[in-house]
Design a protein around this motif. Structure first.
Motif, PDB file in Angstrom:
ATOM      1  N   LYS A 126       7.211  -4.218 -13.354  1.00  0.00           N
ATOM      2  CA  LYS A 126       6.311  -3.746 -12.308  1.00  0.00           C
ATOM      3  C   LYS A 126       7.053  -3.704 -10.982  1.00  0.00           C
ATOM      4  O   LYS A 126       7.696  -4.674 -10.587  1.00  0.00           O
ATOM      5  N   PHE A 127       6.961  -2.544 -10.310  1.00  0.00           N
ATOM      6  CA  PHE A 127       7.658  -2.348  -9.040  1.00  0.00           C
ATOM      7  C   PHE A 127       6.637  -2.055  -7.944  1.00  0.00           C
ATOM      8  O   PHE A 127       5.853  -1.104  -8.059  1.00  0.00           O
ATOM      9  N   ASN A 128       6.634  -2.859  -6.910  1.00  0.00           N
ATOM     10  CA  ASN A 128       5.694  -2.696  -5.797  1.00  0.00           C
ATOM     11  C   ASN A 128       6.339  -1.942  -4.648  1.00  0.00           C
ATOM     12  O   ASN A 128       7.569  -1.842  -4.551  1.00  0.00           O
ATOM     13  N   SER A 129       5.512  -1.411  -3.764  1.00  0.00           N
ATOM     14  CA  SER A 129       6.045  -0.756  -2.573  1.00  0.00           C
ATOM     15  C   SER A 129       6.643  -1.805  -1.643  1.00  0.00           C
ATOM     16  O   SER A 129       6.242  -2.976  -1.646  1.00  0.00           O
ATOM     17  N   ARG A 130       7.607  -1.373  -0.855  1.00  0.00           N
ATOM     18  CA  ARG A 130       8.274  -2.286   0.076  1.00  0.00           C
ATOM     19  C   ARG A 130       7.359  -2.669   1.221  1.00  0.00           C
ATOM     20  O   ARG A 130       6.445  -1.929   1.586  1.00  0.00           O
ATOM     21  N   LYS A 131       7.608  -3.828   1.825  1.00  0.00           N
ATOM     22  CA  LYS A 131       6.767  -4.288   2.934  1.00  0.00           C
ATOM     23  C   LYS A 131       6.837  -3.337   4.122  1.00  0.00           C
ATOM     24  O   LYS A 131       5.890  -3.221   4.899  1.00  0.00           O
ATOM     25  N   THR A 169      -0.265  -0.677  -4.006  1.00  0.00           N
ATOM     26  CA  THR A 169       0.647   0.355  -4.516  1.00  0.00           C
ATOM     27  C   THR A 169       1.725  -0.263  -5.395  1.00  0.00           C
ATOM     28  O   THR A 169       2.449  -1.161  -4.972  1.00  0.00           O
ATOM     29  N   SER A 170       1.806   0.226  -6.622  1.00  0.00           N
ATOM     30  CA  SER A 170       2.830  -0.249  -7.555  1.00  0.00           C
ATOM     31  C   SER A 170       2.964   0.733  -8.702  1.00  0.00           C
ATOM     32  O   SER A 170       2.104   1.598  -8.910  1.00  0.00           O
ATOM     33  N   ILE A 171       4.035   0.605  -9.452  1.00  0.00           N
ATOM     34  CA  ILE A 171       4.234   1.395 -10.664  1.00  0.00           C
ATOM     35  C   ILE A 171       4.914   0.503 -11.693  1.00  0.00           C
ATOM     36  O   ILE A 171       5.855  -0.216 -11.367  1.00  0.00           O
ATOM     37  N   GLY A 172       4.399   0.519 -12.911  1.00  0.00           N
ATOM     38  CA  GLY A 172       4.936  -0.374 -13.933  1.00  0.00           C
ATOM     39  C   GLY A 172       5.131   0.322 -15.256  1.00  0.00           C
ATOM     40  O   GLY A 172       4.593   1.402 -15.506  1.00  0.00           O
ATOM     41  N   LEU A 173       5.897  -0.316 -16.150  1.00  0.00           N
ATOM     42  CA  LEU A 173       6.172   0.186 -17.489  1.00  0.00           C
ATOM     43  C   LEU A 173       5.719  -0.836 -18.514  1.00  0.00           C
ATOM     44  O   LEU A 173       5.857  -2.046 -18.312  1.00  0.00           O
ATOM     45  N   THR A 174       5.156  -0.349 -19.616  1.00  0.00           N
ATOM     46  CA  THR A 174       4.763  -1.254 -20.697  1.00  0.00           C
ATOM     47  C   THR A 174       5.878  -1.410 -21.729  1.00  0.00           C
ATOM     48  O   THR A 174       5.711  -2.150 -22.690  1.00  0.00           O
ATOM     49  N   GLY A 175       6.978  -0.695 -21.563  1.00  0.00           N
ATOM     50  CA  GLY A 175       8.104  -0.778 -22.484  1.00  0.00           C
ATOM     51  C   GLY A 175       9.139   0.282 -22.180  1.00  0.00           C
ATOM     52  O   GLY A 175       9.044   0.993 -21.165  1.00  0.00           O
ATOM     53  N   ASP A 176      10.124   0.444 -23.049  1.00  0.00           N
ATOM     54  CA  ASP A 176      11.239   1.361 -22.792  1.00  0.00           C
ATOM     55  C   ASP A 176      11.209   2.632 -23.632  1.00  0.00           C
ATOM     56  O   ASP A 176      12.077   3.489 -23.477  1.00  0.00           O
ATOM     57  N   THR A 177      10.236   2.788 -24.535  1.00  0.00           N
ATOM     58  CA  THR A 177      10.253   3.917 -25.460  1.00  0.00           C
ATOM     59  C   THR A 177       9.275   5.009 -25.015  1.00  0.00           C
ATOM     60  O   THR A 177       8.494   4.834 -24.081  1.00  0.00           O
ATOM     61  N   LYS A 178       9.303   6.125 -25.751  1.00  0.00           N
ATOM     62  CA  LYS A 178       8.397   7.236 -25.448  1.00  0.00           C
ATOM     63  C   LYS A 178       6.956   6.938 -25.860  1.00  0.00           C
ATOM     64  O   LYS A 178       6.057   7.694 -25.503  1.00  0.00           O
ATOM     65  N   ASP A 179       6.745   5.870 -26.608  1.00  0.00           N
ATOM     66  CA  ASP A 179       5.393   5.483 -26.988  1.00  0.00           C
ATOM     67  C   ASP A 179       4.750   4.563 -25.962  1.00  0.00           C
ATOM     68  O   ASP A 179       3.599   4.149 -26.124  1.00  0.00           O
ATOM     69  N   ASP A 180       5.486   4.256 -24.892  1.00  0.00           N
ATOM     70  CA  ASP A 180       4.967   3.346 -23.868  1.00  0.00           C
ATOM     71  C   ASP A 180       4.306   4.116 -22.733  1.00  0.00           C
ATOM     72  O   ASP A 180       4.334   5.353 -22.697  1.00  0.00           O
ATOM     73  N   TYR A 181       3.725   3.359 -21.796  1.00  0.00           N
ATOM     74  CA  TYR A 181       2.901   3.930 -20.746  1.00  0.00           C
ATOM     75  C   TYR A 181       3.389   3.527 -19.361  1.00  0.00           C
ATOM     76  O   TYR A 181       4.001   2.468 -19.181  1.00  0.00           O
ATOM     77  N   LEU A 182       3.088   4.416 -18.421  1.00  0.00           N
ATOM     78  CA  LEU A 182       3.212   4.080 -17.008  1.00  0.00           C
ATOM     79  C   LEU A 182       1.874   3.525 -16.531  1.00  0.00           C
ATOM     80  O   LEU A 182       0.815   4.054 -16.884  1.00  0.00           O
ATOM     81  N   ILE A 183       1.918   2.469 -15.740  1.00  0.00           N
ATOM     82  CA  ILE A 183       0.712   1.960 -15.094  1.00  0.00           C
ATOM     83  C   ILE A 183       0.912   2.147 -13.596  1.00  0.00           C
ATOM     84  O   ILE A 183       1.694   1.445 -12.963  1.00  0.00           O
ATOM     85  N   ASN A 218      -6.522  24.059 -15.966  1.00  0.00           N
ATOM     86  CA  ASN A 218      -5.448  25.032 -16.021  1.00  0.00           C
ATOM     87  C   ASN A 218      -4.385  24.752 -14.965  1.00  0.00           C
ATOM     88  O   ASN A 218      -3.473  25.541 -14.768  1.00  0.00           O
ATOM     89  N   SER A 219      -4.531  23.633 -14.280  1.00  0.00           N
ATOM     90  CA  SER A 219      -3.541  23.240 -13.281  1.00  0.00           C
ATOM     91  C   SER A 219      -3.048  21.848 -13.647  1.00  0.00           C
ATOM     92  O   SER A 219      -2.936  21.510 -14.821  1.00  0.00           O
ATOM     93  N   SER A 220      -2.734  21.048 -12.675  1.00  0.00           N
ATOM     94  CA  SER A 220      -2.243  19.701 -12.933  1.00  0.00           C
ATOM     95  C   SER A 220      -2.773  18.744 -11.886  1.00  0.00           C
ATOM     96  O   SER A 220      -3.201  19.151 -10.808  1.00  0.00           O
ATOM     97  N   LYS A 221      -2.740  17.472 -12.224  1.00  0.00           N
ATOM     98  CA  LYS A 221      -3.134  16.417 -11.293  1.00  0.00           C
ATOM     99  C   LYS A 221      -1.873  15.650 -10.925  1.00  0.00           C
ATOM    100  O   LYS A 221      -1.102  15.245 -11.797  1.00  0.00           O
ATOM    101  N   ILE A 222      -1.665  15.441  -9.630  1.00  0.00           N
ATOM    102  CA  ILE A 222      -0.473  14.749  -9.149  1.00  0.00           C
ATOM    103  C   ILE A 222      -0.838  13.314  -8.799  1.00  0.00           C
ATOM    104  O   ILE A 222      -1.764  13.051  -8.030  1.00  0.00           O
ATOM    105  N   ILE A 223      -0.094  12.375  -9.368  1.00  0.00           N
ATOM    106  CA  ILE A 223      -0.245  10.953  -9.052  1.00  0.00           C
ATOM    107  C   ILE A 223       1.043  10.508  -8.379  1.00  0.00           C
ATOM    108  O   ILE A 223       2.111  10.549  -8.991  1.00  0.00           O
ATOM    109  N   GLU A 224       0.952  10.108  -7.125  1.00  0.00           N
ATOM    110  CA  GLU A 224       2.159   9.811  -6.348  1.00  0.00           C
ATOM    111  C   GLU A 224       2.201   8.343  -5.932  1.00  0.00           C
ATOM    112  O   GLU A 224       1.188   7.765  -5.536  1.00  0.00           O
ATOM    113  N   VAL A 225       3.377   7.757  -6.045  1.00  0.00           N
ATOM    114  CA  VAL A 225       3.629   6.389  -5.580  1.00  0.00           C
ATOM    115  C   VAL A 225       4.703   6.464  -4.510  1.00  0.00           C
ATOM    116  O   VAL A 225       5.774   7.050  -4.719  1.00  0.00           O
TER     117      VAL A 225
END
Length: 488
Positions: free
Chosen positions: A344-349, A404-418, A464-471
């Motif tokens: 898990k990676f948080n935004s800087r202070k 604000t943060s972004i995390g990984l549940t693992g290293d493979t393509k079957d894992d998720y971004l949180i 027909n478009s996309s949703k942008i999630i930004e960190v």
């Protein structure tokens, strides 16, 4: 099925049109020096004629592979909705309609025209909805839409499942919202403040008269009266908001059976929606600052080919969830989501200042206004408002830094971004799988590189478009780690 008209009960939905026509006649009559009563009758007749014409021109037919809608009084329009493109069917049944076994159907489809061709059958027999659900279920796994090609590959492999996997697919889960949770949810809703404003606006004269009367009788001072009636207004607003929420979410029940989610809710109008988990692009957890204090959250989803916003009826899967039950409920209804974050990676202070800087220019508007209008009594009010706005923007910047943060549940393509982000004191947490990501942008300006900062923007499919999630404003090296995971 041949072309059929809606049920005659459809005219019940247009009673408000007649009331609006009466008010329009009284509103327009005086300025035009016309008899408001006669003008109102004319508007009512026009409204009734129009509604009857619209009813006669609206037909639907259920064919082998599609539903066909024909409508239009002056300009005819024919809408073809293949069952394989239907995303969900929302059933709504007004209490009066239940007696006659009639309901309203909202068909949310994956049309290339987006929400413009969303189909609503205002009043049809319930057997029509049952037929559409059965047809939709038969065609749901057929890939006629290119945007669902990756999902289809998974569906075609269901025959290769082991017995244990097949049994798991038919597991049954159910969750009901308690009255206690609805009461807590009332405190977190912005509707309370809106209700308070309406109450004060409507009853301002009455409250003032009672306050003066109490003061004259020696019960207390003006301040005491103001405090007492403020408390009464808050209590009344909370009570009305609770009643509204109870009517809307009465007996809310979420059920998962196999790969389908289905929920029912409502007292006066009972609605039901069934969704396929195969079309879910992302699971979203929302929690405002009051919700965090009271440990209440909302679970939403972003669907493939969904042009509706996040607050649409089909997007809100679980409007109220107690945080203590979060792990159990998520494991039962979204069992494919790994809830444990490995990295898990948080935004800087430093982001506190950057979030504040990005919007603080709004504070300059009021000084500019005062400069042009000159200093007056109104200026004191504007300065006070500017100070409050400064505190709000600073507080929001600090809140965004905290969540604000972004995390990984693992290293493979079957894992998720949180992915967690905040805006206007509301935290949004997205669970996004590697296969659901359309693209990822890793960027860092010259200024940001000098401060070892970077932004990540994740694009997922929505309609027909996309949703942008930004960190924003995480460490450059940590952002690179996320980007490398996506590029594998």
């Amino acid at each position: 099925m041949q072309d059929k008209h809606l049920s005659p009960l459809n005219f019940v939905n247009h009673i408000t049109d007649i009331i609006a026509a009466i008010f329009l006649g009284s509103f327009v009559g005086d300025p035009l020096h016309l008899n408001s009563f006669i003008l109102g009758i004319v508007f009512v007749i026009i409204t009734i004629v129009w509604n009857i014409s619209s009813y006669l021109c609206f037909t639907y037919s259920i064919e082998d592979s599609q539903i066909v809608i024909k409508k239009g009084v002056f300009f005819k329009k024919v809408i073809h909705v293949p069952f394989a493109r239907i995303q969900s069917i929302e059933h709504s049944q007004f209490v009066l309609f239940r007696i006659f076994d009639v309901e309203k159907l909202q068909i949310n489809n994956a049309s290339k025209s987006g929400s413009k061709d969303q189909v609503t059958l205002e009043a049809v027999k319930t057997y029509v909805g049952a037929i559409l659900e059965e047809k939709h279920k038969q065609y749901e796994n057929q890939d006629i839409d290119a945007i669902n090609e990756s999902k289809q590959l998974t569906v075609e492999k269901t025959e290769d499942k082991t017995d244990s996997e097949t049994n798991k697919a038919h597991e049954y889960s159910q969750y009901k919202i308690s009255t206690r949770d609805i009461a807590l949810y009332t405190f977190t809703s912005l509707r309370v403040f809106i209700t308070m404003f309406v109450i004060v606006h409507i009853t301002h004269g009455a409250i003032l008269e009672v306050a003066i009367s109490l003061y004259q009788k020696g019960v207390g001072s003006n301040i005491f009266s103001l405090v007492a009636f403020s408390i009464m207004t808050i209590i009344l607003a909370l009570l009305l908001s609770f009643i509204y929420t109870m009517f809307k979410l009465y007996d809310f029940t979420l059920v998962k059976e196999g790969k389908y989610l289905e929920y029912e809710k409502g007292l006066i109008t009972r609605s039901k929606v069934r969704l396929s988990t195969d079309r879910i692009q992302s699971v979203l957890v929302e929690q405002n600052i009051m919700g965090k204090l009271l440990k209440i959250m909302t679970i939403k989803i972003v669907m493939a080919s969904d042009d509706n916003d996040d607050d649409s009826s089909q997007a809100v899967v679980l409007p109220i969830l107690n945080a203590r039950k979060y792990d159990d409920v998520m494991s039962a209804f979204f069992e494919w989501l790994p809830l444990k974050t490995v990295e898990k990676f948080n935004s800087r202070k430093r982001s506190i200042w950057l979030f504040f800087r990005n919007i603080c220019w709004i504070l300059l508007i009021i000084p500019i206004v005062i400069y042009f209008i000159g200093w007056s009594t109104l200026s004191y009010v504007l300065v006070g408002f500017d100070v409050l706005l400064f505190v709000y923007i600073l507080g929001n910047a600090y809140f965004k830094y905290l969540v604000t943060s972004i995390g990984l549940t693992g290293d493979t393509k079957d894992d998720y971004l949180i992915v967690s982000k905040g805006f206007l004191f509301k935290q949004k947490t997205y669970y996004v799988g590697w296969h659901e990501i359309q693209s990822m942008h890793f960027n860092s300006s010259v200024f940001m590189k000098r401060n070892n900062l970077a932004n990540i923007a994740i694009s997922i499919r929505k309609g027909n478009s996309s949703k942008i999630i930004e960190v924003s404003y995480i460490n450059y090296g940590e952002g690179q780690r996320i980007y490398d995971w996506y590029r594998q």
